[in-house]
Each structure stands twice: as C-alpha cells, then as structure tokens.
Motif scaffolding. Sequence first.
Motif, PDB file in Angstrom:
ATOM      1  N   ALA A   1       0.828  -1.209   0.000  1.00 41.39           N
ATOM      2  CA  ALA A   1       0.000   0.000   0.000  1.00 41.39           C
ATOM      3  C   ALA A   1       0.859   1.255   0.000  1.00 41.39           C
ATOM      4  O   ALA A   1       0.533   2.248  -0.661  1.00 41.39           O
ATOM      5  CB  ALA A   1      -0.923  -0.008   1.216  1.00 41.39           C
ATOM      6  N   LEU A   2       1.972   1.223   0.726  1.00 41.38           N
ATOM      7  CA  LEU A   2       2.881   2.377   0.732  1.00 41.38           C
ATOM      8  C   LEU A   2       3.437   2.639  -0.662  1.00 41.38           C
ATOM      9  O   LEU A   2       3.596   3.798  -1.064  1.00 41.38           O
ATOM     10  CB  LEU A   2       4.029   2.138   1.716  1.00 41.38           C
ATOM     11  N   HIS A   3       3.731   1.589  -1.407  1.00 39.90           N
ATOM     12  CA  HIS A   3       4.214   1.760  -2.786  1.00 39.90           C
ATOM     13  C   HIS A   3       3.148   2.435  -3.657  1.00 39.90           C
ATOM     14  O   HIS A   3       3.482   3.101  -4.641  1.00 39.90           O
ATOM     15  CB  HIS A   3       4.605   0.418  -3.382  1.00 39.90           C
ATOM     16  N   ARG A   4       1.883   2.280  -3.281  1.00 39.88           N
ATOM     17  CA  ARG A   4       0.795   2.921  -4.032  1.00 39.88           C
ATOM     18  C   ARG A   4       0.471   4.308  -3.482  1.00 39.88           C
ATOM     19  O   ARG A   4      -0.473   4.942  -3.941  1.00 39.88           O
ATOM     20  CB  ARG A   4      -0.463   2.050  -3.981  1.00 39.88           C
ATOM     21  N   GLY A   5       1.238   4.762  -2.476  1.00 39.95           N
ATOM     22  CA  GLY A   5       1.008   6.083  -1.912  1.00 39.95           C
ATOM     23  C   GLY A   5      -0.046   6.122  -0.836  1.00 39.95           C
ATOM     24  O   GLY A   5      -0.575   7.191  -0.527  1.00 39.95           O
ATOM     25  N   GLN A   6      -0.337   4.978  -0.207  1.00 40.69           N
ATOM     26  CA  GLN A   6      -1.354   4.904   0.831  1.00 40.69           C
ATOM     27  C   GLN A   6      -0.701   4.432   2.134  1.00 40.69           C
ATOM     28  O   GLN A   6      -0.165   3.326   2.217  1.00 40.69           O
ATOM     29  CB  GLN A   6      -2.459   3.934   0.408  1.00 40.69           C
ATOM     30  N   ARG A   7      -0.736   5.269   3.177  1.00 38.38           N
ATOM     31  CA  ARG A   7      -0.051   4.919   4.419  1.00 38.38           C
ATOM     32  C   ARG A   7      -0.986   4.438   5.531  1.00 38.38           C
ATOM     33  O   ARG A   7      -0.514   4.022   6.592  1.00 38.38           O
ATOM     34  CB  ARG A   7       0.762   6.107   4.925  1.00 38.38           C
ATOM     35  N   VAL A   8      -2.297   4.475   5.349  1.00 35.23           N
ATOM     36  CA  VAL A   8      -3.221   4.101   6.414  1.00 35.23           C
ATOM     37  C   VAL A   8      -2.997   2.666   6.896  1.00 35.23           C
ATOM     38  O   VAL A   8      -2.954   2.422   8.115  1.00 35.23           O
ATOM     39  CB  VAL A   8      -4.685   4.319   5.968  1.00 35.23           C
TER      40      VAL A   8
END
Length: 503
Positions: A32-39
């Motif tokens: 998810a972090l690689h997709r720009g999502q940190r939640v």
Amino acid sequence: MTSIAALRSDLAAAGFTVDGLTALWGEEAAEALHRGQRVPAERALARRDAGPLATLAALFVLGRSVSREAAAAALPALGLDGAAELGLIRADASDVIAPAVDLRPYAFVDAVGPAEWWIVSDLGELALGGALPEDHVLGVGGASMTLSGLMLQRPVRSALDLGTGCGIQALHAARHAERVVATDISERALRLAALNAELNGIDGIEFRLGSMFEPVAGEVFDHIVSNPPFVITPRTDGVPAYEYRDGGMVGDSLVAEFVAGCGDHLNPGGVAQLLGNWEYHGTADALERVRGWVDASAHPLDAWVIERDTEDAAQYAETWIRDGGTRPGTTFDTLLGAWLDDFEARGVREVGFGYVLLRRAEGVPTLRRFERLHGAIGANQAGLGIHLGECLAAHDAQSALDDAAFGALLLTVAGDVTEERHLWPGADAPSAILLRQGGGFGRVVGADTGLAALVGACDGELSVAAIVGALAQLLEVDEDALRADLLPTVRALVTDGLLLLPA
C-alpha cells in the motif's frame, strides 16, 4: 564518532531495513505504501508496542510527528541536536518532533550482488498534505528504479550521472565505475546526494552544480546515465516548474539536446543511458523524430531506443499534474487547461516514454534500433542491465561476421525460452507458433515451421548452416532461399538473447 557515523549506527541498531519494515507492518501495508497509501501501515503500527524501529518508521517513512522521548530513544548515538544539525528533524519547545526529510531503506541486487542503502530525500505529498514545492528533491521512485535496473554494469574508469537528484544513480554507478561525477541544477539535491553517499560509505563521487553538460565541459566518460528532467511542461505563468522533472525547455527539446550532445562527452565505445519522453506531432512517428536526434550528433552513435508506453495529451497532463501533488479541483483544472493549450498550439497529440541507449561508435554505427515494447516485460526487470550488456555483446560479435561465418556457429537455445503452438480443434498443423522469452524483455517472436525447427535444433552440436541444409531437404525447398529467409531472424534472436553464441 561523526554525526553521519552516529546516524548509521542508530539506523542499523534499530533494524531499519526493508525486511525490518516489512516485518513491522506486513507485506500488504508495504504494498500500500508503494501505491502512496499509508493508512494500513499506520494501523499496523498502532497495534504494536513502540520501539526504535516503529519510531523511525513513523517519523521518516510515514512522515508523522513523534514524541521527543521516543525520538531520543530511537536516535541515541546521534541525539536530537545532531539530527537537527543534519536537517533530519524539526524540533521546537514542545514535546513533539517532526520530520524534515524522508529517510528510508532501499534494497536491490545487481551484478556485484545484493546490497541495501538508506536514502534521504524531501518529504513527499503524503507527509506534506498538499502540492510539492518546486525545489523538491525526489527519492527513489519508479523511474529511478527503472533506470538503475537498466544500467549497464561492466567495469569502467569513469561515469557521469547527469541530473543526480538524491544521488541514487550515482551510487549505483559507483559500484562499477572507479570515478563518478554527479551533476544537478539544484544545490539542495547535491547536498542530499552527498549526504546519501557519506551515509552509505560510498567514496569516489564528485558533485557539481550546473545544467546539462555545462559542469563537465571538455570532459569525456565511459558511461553516462541520466534520469533527466524530461517532463514536458507548458512554459506558462502559474504552472509549477519542478526542478526534479522540468528542464525549462519547450516540449521534448531537453531529450533532443541530450541525445545530440552526449557524444561529445563519451569516450569511443562509451555508453549513455537515459529515460525520456518524445512527442507525436500530427500523424508523424515520434521514433523517427528520435532517430533524427541521433543523426544530429556530431559523433557517430549506435542507438537502441525502446518505447515502453504512450499517453494521449490529456492523460499525460493529468499524470504529471497529480505527480506534483495537485488533486482534481479548481487548480487542477487550470493546470490541465494550460497543458492542453500548449499541446494544441504545438500540434502534439500523444507523448511516448521509454529507454534510450547510445554508444559512441568507433567506426560506422552498426546498431540502429527503434522499437516499441508496450505492456509487461520479463519477470526480472532488476536484471535488465545485465541483459542489455549481453545483448550488446552478442550484437557486436555476430554483426562482425558475414553469413558464411555466422552459418558456421554452433548456437544453443537460452534456458528461459519456451515454445507455444496453437491449433484449431482437429487441425494437424499449428495456426501459430510462438517463441517466448522468460527473462530479459520477455519477447514473444512469431515463428513459421522452418524457424521453429531451426531453433529447436540449436543444441550446440550442429552449425546453423548444417541445420538450414537439413531443413531445406526436409521441407523440399531451395537451401539458398531458406538461408536468406531465416538468417536475419536468427541474427535478431541472437542479439535478443533467445539464441546464445558459443562460449
């Protein structure tokens, strides 16, 4: 102990590695972090006991503030004063410590072997909560990993990284070059790149300020790599000009200037590699425009250009407006209008993206290849640099041979090549035969019965000429005509690595 050594010690002691972070919040959160999502990562951290690794991850990867107590515990050797002096954190009179930069581990495997570094860059869109500043220094992104994966890794004496940014390509080049010069128009980028080199214990890199080839006037290198600021941006008031991606030129002029001028800075046999964009004007073929840039060089250049994708004018504008951190709304619409006005005024309907490899020829160029490889490629993209090097060597070896000498070679099929045959139900003969490459660029080559039989017979025991002769008898066709039909394709299969030359 120096401040950099203390920082290195703290990061290592905390287990601040790619595997450490993945274990901390799980593979799904890492993706998810690689997709720009940190939640997902934040939720995972909230369920774990706090510790140095979790603190460093929250502070430098997720861009979140942490307590002074937790930050001090995570950086015991460096200390908070040392971290502030290095520009890593922002501290005030409160008990909260905020990140001033992005700092994260980066792991890879190349021809030398596996390695892992820590890379410092500017805070991204998630941490900032809005559009990026124009002097933003980008970290390791998809484009930079693409270029480092493509990088030839043969040992050389000198290398140039033009437009170094955070320094990632210069660090990679230092693994195969005795001396590296890294340039950028941004003083901040050069400071961060120098910090990254020192943090990772990499010597032999000289950092210089300036645009394009100005900082290396009169110098030549064995290898040039560049992820230049190639993004096509309208020169319109109110449109941000990001230093990391906008070269200040109209259209694709920056890539054209690089291609036409790099030969002046290459030793004979030296190679330049870059990523770039090129515009499609009207019905013209953009790759023919790139061919014209190569022809404009003052020095003869071998060229291998691979277009990986295209976007229409609107898609391209939307991609790069979002890249700057602007989301749909009034500002987004204004910027999109400026981009479309520029494209319309210059007759641009589409933009291509791809890889460019240039080599200063020591005589008449033998390699002029302009191709399109859209969609997914081979499974091991990180090893494309090794594959490219092997392809160049194979091209050079077989291009020096006439057909008689080439026909005497004992070729073998590469271990990653498979054959597919497609038949209509009940048919005796295949309707299609495909040779599929598992690695490299994952090429799929259509074959007729003769080519498939020739490739299948390449086991290192029979020469190409002997196989052609046997096939001519079996198929009851003229041997000379069959040879003339098959050899160009067989030569291409050698260059592309589907067939291997004898060791």
